[in-house]
Design an enzyme around this catalytic site. Structure first.
Site, short mmCIF file in Angstrom:
data_model
loop_
_atom_site.label_atom_id
_atom_site.label_comp_id
_atom_site.label_asym_id
_atom_site.label_seq_id
_atom_site.Cartn_x
_atom_site.Cartn_y
_atom_site.Cartn_z
CG ASP A 102 -1.83 -1.08 1.36
OD1 ASP A 102 -2.18 -1.64 0.32
OD2 ASP A 102 -2.24 -1.41 2.50
CG ASP A 111 -0.21 5.31 6.68
OD1 ASP A 111 -1.19 4.89 7.30
OD2 ASP A 111 -0.23 5.59 5.48
CD GLU A 164 -2.13 -2.75 7.65
OE1 GLU A 164 -2.93 -3.29 8.41
OE2 GLU A 164 -2.42 -1.90 6.82
CD GLU A 165 1.54 1.61 7.63
OE1 GLU A 165 2.19 1.58 6.57
OE2 GLU A 165 0.30 1.60 7.66
CG ASP A 185 -3.88 -0.73 10.28
OD1 ASP A 185 -3.06 0.18 9.99
OD2 ASP A 185 -4.77 -1.10 9.51
CG LEU A 216 -3.21 6.81 10.70
CD1 LEU A 216 -2.76 7.90 9.75
CD2 LEU A 216 -4.54 7.18 11.34
CG ASP A 217 -8.40 0.34 9.42
OD1 ASP A 217 -7.97 -0.52 8.64
OD2 ASP A 217 -9.60 0.63 9.53
CD GLU A 246 -6.17 -4.21 7.98
OE1 GLU A 246 -6.46 -3.05 7.68
OE2 GLU A 246 -5.80 -5.03 7.12
#
Ligand code: F6P
Length: 281
Positions: free
Chosen positions: A37, A43, A66-67, A84, A86-87, A228
């Protein structure tokens, strides 16, 4: 206060900092996150704040998000935290809702959802709220100046479902899912906002089903199990609903990789049971 409460408290305290940083961090960076992404400056900022503050808690052994590619080890302890930061961050450009998700496991990552001790999320909506699940109970609080005020200490899914939201392009849905969606469209009202946390929050408040299903072009869908699928499955199941990857609870999916994706379906039990029957074996 135990270490899990400290994790929740730290996420709540960090929420105003994340929220305050958003207006100045709407631009995309050149880097992509480990699942490909595009990352926003927001983020990265949220990820760095959470890493520093969560790893400072006694009892938190590691942090993953996630980052970032790998797990960051702390000073030791029993808890392994996955975030996560910043979802739904693609909603920042259009100024729609976003969230921060936190999952607290007692196994090193990647871990099974059965190793979750607690999970929660912050929702940056018109107000900042935080939902936490632990020991079979879900609570909702309003967050002001980093302080939580509980507004519901036993959040449960309403018995009569009202809303649904399904991600992915309709032509990309497998036929069985498309047939199920056609039935649901007849029964419930569409609410889809492009941030899982926002869409799941609608399901928790009004009852219904959220899904980011398997796609013809991506058989594991889009969402990530550790950051998530597992936490949201844990929260919805704790609120009296069900979660599924299409065939089994998300919490029973075998963890293989930190950034693995999984089809996500969560909501009222009857709707998720029907979905599993529609998808077959
Ligand atoms: O993290 C991925 C995410 O932003 C989720 O919050 C959301 O449900 C989904 O992607 C939205 O994807 P799409 O833009 O394909 O609807």
């Amino acid at each position: 206060m135990d270490a899990i409460e400290r994790v929740f408290e730290t996420v709540a305290e960090t929420a105003p900092d994340i929220r305050a940083s958003l207006p100045g961090r709407r631009e995309y960076e050149t880097a992509e996150n480990p699942t490909g992404d595009q990352m926003l400056a927001a983020d990265r900022y949220a990820d760095e704040l959470l890493e520093e503050r969560l790893l400072a808690i006694e009892g938190v052994a590691s942090y993953a998000s996630e980052e970032r590619e790998g797990v960051v080890e702390g000073e030791g302890g029993d808890l392994h935290v996955a975030c996560d930061p910043l979802d739904g961050s693609s909603n920042l450009k259009s100024n729609n809702v976003m969230g921060t998700i936190v999952a607290v496991y007692d196994d090193p990552l990647p871990a099974s959802g059965r190793a979750l001790r607690a999970a929660g999320y912050v929702l940056y909506g018109p107000i900042t709220s935080m939902v936490t699940a632990r020991d079979g109970t879900v609570a909702e609080a309003v967050v002001e100046d980093g302080e939580r005020t509980v507004v519901d200490d036993d959040l449960t899914l309403p018995a009569d479902p009202v809303v649904y939201g399904f991600g992915g392009r309709v032509p990309d849905w497998p036929d069985e899912f498309a047939a199920y969606a056609a039935e649901i469209e007849d029964e419930l009202k569409l609410r889809y906002g492009g941030a899982m946390i926002g869409d799941v929050s609608q399901v928790l408040e009004y009852g219904g089903i959220f899904a980011y299903p398997a796609l013809d072009s991506a058989t594991n869908g889009k969402l990530r199990l550790q950051f998530e699928g597992n936490p949201i499955g844990y929260i919805v199941e704790s609120a009296g609903g069900r979660s599924s990857d299409g065939h089994q609870s998300l919490l029973d999916v075998t963890p293989e990789r930190l950034h693995q994706r999984v089809p996500v379906h969560v909501g009222n039990t009857e709707l998720v049971d029907r979905l599993e029957r529609a998808l077959g074996e």
